[in-house]
Design a protein around this motif. Structure first.
Motif, short mmCIF file in Angstrom:
data_model
loop_
_atom_site.label_atom_id
_atom_site.label_comp_id
_atom_site.label_asym_id
_atom_site.label_seq_id
_atom_site.Cartn_x
_atom_site.Cartn_y
_atom_site.Cartn_z
N THR A 1 7.90 10.10 0.70
CA THR A 1 8.78 10.96 -0.09
C THR A 1 10.17 10.98 0.52
N LEU A 2 11.18 10.77 -0.30
CA LEU A 2 12.56 10.80 0.19
C LEU A 2 13.14 12.21 0.05
N SER A 3 13.98 12.60 1.01
CA SER A 3 14.57 13.94 1.00
C SER A 3 15.92 13.93 0.28
N LEU A 4 16.31 15.09 -0.22
CA LEU A 4 17.64 15.20 -0.84
C LEU A 4 18.72 15.14 0.24
N GLU A 5 19.86 14.63 -0.14
CA GLU A 5 20.98 14.63 0.80
C GLU A 5 22.20 15.27 0.16
N ASP B 1 0.82 -1.22 0.00
CA ASP B 1 0.00 0.00 0.00
C ASP B 1 0.85 1.27 0.00
N GLN B 2 2.15 1.14 -0.28
CA GLN B 2 3.01 2.33 -0.24
C GLN B 2 3.70 2.55 -1.59
N ILE B 3 3.73 3.81 -2.00
CA ILE B 3 4.51 4.17 -3.19
C ILE B 3 5.59 5.16 -2.75
N ILE B 4 6.82 4.89 -3.20
CA ILE B 4 7.95 5.71 -2.80
C ILE B 4 8.30 6.69 -3.93
N THR B 5 8.57 7.93 -3.55
CA THR B 5 8.99 8.92 -4.53
C THR B 5 10.03 9.83 -3.87
N THR C 1 6.00 -2.09 -0.03
CA THR C 1 6.33 -1.28 -1.21
C THR C 1 5.59 -1.78 -2.45
N ALA C 2 4.79 -0.88 -3.04
CA ALA C 2 4.08 -1.21 -4.27
C ALA C 2 4.86 -0.73 -5.49
N ALA C 3 5.45 0.46 -5.38
CA ALA C 3 6.16 1.00 -6.54
C ALA C 3 7.07 2.15 -6.14
N LEU C 4 8.00 2.41 -7.05
CA LEU C 4 8.85 3.60 -6.98
C LEU C 4 8.47 4.46 -8.17
N MET C 5 8.26 5.76 -7.92
CA MET C 5 7.97 6.68 -9.03
C MET C 5 8.96 7.84 -8.95
N VAL C 6 9.84 7.96 -9.94
CA VAL C 6 10.87 9.01 -9.88
C VAL C 6 11.12 9.62 -11.25
N ASN C 7 11.68 10.82 -11.23
CA ASN C 7 12.26 11.36 -12.46
C ASN C 7 13.77 11.46 -12.26
N ASN C 8 14.49 11.56 -13.35
CA ASN C 8 15.94 11.60 -13.28
C ASN C 8 16.47 12.03 -14.65
N VAL D 1 16.56 0.72 -8.57
CA VAL D 1 15.57 -0.16 -9.21
C VAL D 1 15.75 -1.59 -8.72
N ARG D 2 17.01 -2.02 -8.59
CA ARG D 2 17.27 -3.38 -8.12
C ARG D 2 16.69 -3.59 -6.71
N ILE D 3 16.92 -2.61 -5.85
CA ILE D 3 16.45 -2.72 -4.46
C ILE D 3 14.92 -2.82 -4.39
N VAL D 4 14.26 -1.98 -5.20
CA VAL D 4 12.79 -1.98 -5.18
C VAL D 4 12.25 -3.28 -5.78
#
Lengths: 514, 363
Positions: free
Chosen positions: A201-205, A176-180, A223-230, A245-248
């Motif tokens: 939501t992950l913070s910048l470091e 039920d969680q999506i990571i961005t 974890t259901a999905a990762l949604m990112v831009n790059n 991507v490998r970790i997710v």
């Protein structure tokens, strides 16, 4: 003027003044009895159900055709934006070739309807199938669909697919969680929320992107999905993305690549080769089709073979030398938008891609990165301009986020004041930043492959000039624009339900008290 | 009517490297080091931008009257000038019930003095002129303070928001320790463009967080004891509960949907935890430096934290507030360095309904 603008830009700067008309609302221009065209009376042969017939004439403005045309011409002359130099970052401002408009206006497209028999739609279906092939070549995905009406709609498509994919495996309750990330465009978290997921939501470091450790701290059985831009809008490419991507994947989640910032990496990387399961291109940005007020856009969504059964329906498929509409897809998420999406936009983008060719796309990508790094270098020499992530020497891709915090602190002029004043020189409003602002007084220019070196130089010259002006004569900047079609907008009424009005009727009721 | 209060001594200690200007001896040292008051010139700049938008009530001489250009309609409060913080407080007292907004030139110390008198009764807005300006009530510069005040007073339905008044213990700071405390809550014009550090854009207030608090309260377990920290965010959570009235600056305890103890001391918390099968702690982030524990909530001591369990801490903070922390790192200083080290690492902070942001906690 206190500081002379660079000589090469001088003539250009002095020549500009926007048209300014005291144009009333069209409803205020009525004159009883005026007509544009006379229609014959309906007579008695009216084939409308009685309940659908008007009892009173509609309240339409009564004007001549000439008055109407002149009114809208005036309004178009006073339109801000797309008229000067627009380096509106994250939107990838491109020229929309006129030939695309000509092609879609022809009767072969303008006069067809998606409910026609597929035998009579083979041409447009061929375009859909071919364009899907082109985008699959660029991304490494296996199938594209053009139904989504924009980038956010394509992100929503992914959220829906994520739901359908996990449901098919009996894992939706658990996942039920999506990571961005905080720098991913807000439509990813927003659509994930809309589709019922919890968003993390992950913070910048320190390196300008979240660390692997931070990602690992939240990836797990939920974890259901990762949604990112790059790269992100600050221009930094996350080099750990394959490991992300490998970790997710290892945890059982899907990975979606929001290619909003594709321009700098076209033909340089493929989402699928980085491991992503799905990606999205905005045809109205990257592929030369026009943008438009939240309406006529296309978010082309592509995915792997494994996710294809979940794509929205219908899919255009090849069958021998024919094309068919595949609607018998029991696992499909259904419709994201009606019919096949904005077909005219797909045709324009297809025409653009064919005209560019693979080599043209690569050249465009390289030019856009080169242009940005040129801008970045020149802006770095302008007093008061600082760069996001100043301590990080990674190359910036096709855009860089800068800050006018120093100028604001020294002069009181904000980035909005500077942007307003720049419009006096024929520069379109700056793109600042998505929210929340991680950088104070931000602006994010993106030159892409369209703008010439002269345009880019002029843009920077104007900014430099306006910043000088802020130091010498801040009032001049704060009271800008002086040469615009209108003066500063007062935004307060937009936030007050008792005053805002999107229709004439509401305006009369709320503001005129009629 | 506008109330104008100038603290002529504000900001003296900054350029003199004295970390603030609170206290008479510090002022004397600052003046001896050649410091010149800067708050009057800053107030002049603000009043120029205010442009006589309405009548002004102010103090004599450098307490305000000196900052107002000729031609403006001014009423000067008759008072004896003591040349210390009591001037500010007496002026604020005189303005209660008479002005629509108090504009003041000073820093956090001045804000504290005014807040202590007017509380949430009169909205206040700061002309930045102090050394420390951590409270969320300062305009970004004198001009925007003046313009913001004019704009605020001329609008019938001008909105205000609650803002926290913070200050740093200057004596501690001179010894190299940072210690922020929350002194109170005031109302300030709701205009993100006027306020400084509005890095995050958007308006103030709870925003999306309100829904997260609602969900949290709805999901409270009946047999669990909830320790609720201080601050405006937590006050909004407490307002959703029945029982005792929630405190703004204290730690309250809730069970079964009602507040069973307000303003609890460390000893109270330990006693209540004795009989509780389960407990959770809900916190928000205090102030500009992003402290989670050890600033303004010392009641939640190492003993309390260990009893509740470090996994059972829920943190709430608006994403705009997190954006102001650069980088997004929260600090803890519980007084037990081993505990601080255990708290360090990545932790999700709730920022809205079904939304969280991961931040690093540094010991």
């Amino acid at each position: 003027m206190n500081a002379p603008i660079k000589t090469r830009s001088k003539a250009r700067f002095e020549g500009y003044h926007a048209a300014r008309w005291a144009e009333p609302v069209v409803m205020e221009m009525c004159c009883e009895g005026r007509r544009g065209a006379m229609f014959p009376p309906a007579g008695t042969d009216v084939r409308l159900p009685a309940g659908a017939m008007r009892k009173k004439a509609p309240q339409l403005p009564q004007m001549t055709e000439h008055d109407v045309l002149r009114h809208y011409l005036h309004l178009s002359q006073m339109t801000l934006g797309m008229m000067g130099v627009s380096l509106f970052g994250t939107c990838t401002m491109k020229y929309n070739p006129r030939i695309g408009e000509k092609v879609v206006a022809g009767k072969n497209l303008a006069e067809v309807h998606p409910l026609q028999h597929p035998d009579t739609l083979q041409g447009i279906m061929e375009i859909y199938a071919n364009f899907s092939d082109i985008l699959c070549e660029l991304s490494g995905m296996d199938q594209f669909v053009f139904q989504a009406g924009g980038g956010a709609d394509a992100a929503y498509t992914h959220a829906c697919l994520t739901r359908a994919y996990h449901a098919s495996r009996g894992e939706l309750e658990q996942r039920d969680q999506i990571i961005t990330t905080i720098q991913t465009h807000p439509c990813s978290p927003a659509t994930a929320n809309t589709a019922g997921f919890e968003v993390i939501t992950l913070s910048l470091e320190e390196n300008g992107y979240p660390s692997l450790e931070q990602l690992k701290s939240v990836v797990g059985p939920r974890t259901a999905a990762l949604m990112v831009n790059n790269p992100d809008d600050m221009g930094i490419y996350n080099p750990d993305i394959k490991e992300w991507v490998r970790i997710v994947h290892e945890a059982g989640g899907l990975c979606f690549y929001d290619h909003a910032n594709f321009n700098g990496v076209m033909t340089r990387l493929r989402a699928r080769e980085l491991g992503f399961d799905a990606c999205m291109y905005m045809l109205h940005k990257t592929f030369g089709a026009p943008k438009g007020g939240g309406g006529p856009a296309v978010g082309a969504y592509g995915c792997s073979k494994e996710l294809e059964p979940f794509l929205p329906s219908p899919l255009v498929k090849r069958e021998g030398d024919r094309f068919v509409l595949d609607e018998d897809r029991p696992l499909s998420v259904g419709k994201i938008r009606e019919f096949w999406g904005n077909a005219p936009q797909v045709v324009k983008a297809y025409a653009w891609a064919l005209a560019m060719g693979a080599e043209g796309l690569r050249e465009a990508a390289d030019i856009s990165v080169l242009a940005n790094n040129y801008m970045d270098k020149r802006l770095g020499e302008v007093k008061g301009v600082t760069r996001s992530n100043p301590g990080i020497d990674a190359w910036r891709m096709e855009m860089t986020r800068h800050s006018l915090e120093t100028v604001t602190r020294d002069t009181g002029c904000t980035v909005v004041d500077i942007s307003n004043r720049m419009t006096d020189f024929g520069i379109d409003a700056l793109w600042l930043s998505h929210e929340p602002w991680l950088v104070a007084e931000p602006f994010t220019p993106e030159a892409g492959e369209l703008w010439s070196k002269e345009d880019i130089d002029y843009w920077i010259d104007v900014m430099e000039h306006v910043i000088h002006e802020a130091y010498a004569d801040p009032d001049m900047v704060k009271t800008a624009p002086h040469k615009g079609a209108i003066h500063q907008l007062k935004g307060a009424s937009l936030e007050d339900p008792e005053r805002w009005a999107t229709t004439w009727r509401a305006h009369r009721r709320k503001n005129l008290g009629v | 009517m506008l109330g104008l209060i100038v603290n002529p001594m504000a900001g003296l200690g900054g350029p003199a490297g004295l970390n603030g200007s609170d206290g008479a001896d510090i002022l004397a040292r600052a003046l001896a080091r050649g410091a010149r008051p800067g708050s009057v010139p800053r107030a002049i700049r603000a009043m120029r931008a205010f442009a006589g938008a309405c009548p002004i009530l102010t103090g004599p001489g450098s307490l305000g009257a000196d900052a107002i250009a000729d031609g403006a309609t001014v009423e000067v409060v008759a008072m004896t000038v003591a040349d210390d913080a009591s001037d500010t407080r007496r002026l604020a007292e005189a303005m209660k019930g008479r002005v629509g907004l108090i504009l003041f030139a000073g820093g956090d110390g001045t804000a504290r003095d005014i807040a202590g008198v007017v509380g949430e009764e009169v909205p206040i807005l700061g002309i930045p002129a102090g050394v420390k300006m951590h409270s969320a009530i300062f305009a970004r510069n004198p001009e925007s303070a003046g313009r913001g005040a004019a704009e605020f007073l001329k609008t019938d339905r001008a909105r205000t928001q609650r803002a926290e008044v913070l200050d740093i213990d200057e004596a501690a700071r001179r010894e190299g320790r940072l210690s922020t405390s929350l002194y109170g809550v005031v109302r300030t014009p709701d205009a993100a463009q006027v306020l400084q550090g509005a890095k995050a854009g958007g308006g103030g207030g709870l925003g999306e967080l309100d829904a997260a608090l609602g969900i949290y309260v709805a999901g409270m377990e009946p047999d669990t004891l909830y320790l609720l920290g201080p601050g405006t965010t937590m006050a909004a959570l407490k307002a959703r509960l029945s029982g005792h009235e929630g405190s703004l600056l204290g730690v309250d305890v809730a069970r079964g949907g009602e507040i069973v103890a307000a303003n609890a001391s460390e000893r109270d918390l330990v006693a209540l935890l004795e009989g509780a099968p389960r407990a959770r702690i809900a916190l928000s982030v205090v102030g500009g430096q992003g402290f989670l524990l050890g600033r303004g909530n010392q009641q939640i001591s190492p003993r309390v934290l260990r009893k509740v369990g470090l996994k059972n801490i829920d943190v709430f903070c608006a994403s705009e507030k997190l954006a102001r922390l650069s980088p997004a790192v929260l600090s803890v200083d519980t007084g037990d360095s081993r505990l601080d080290a255990e708290l360090a690492g990545y932790r999700p902070v709730m920022t809205g309904a079904n939304k969280s942001q991961v931040v690093r906690i540094a010991a």
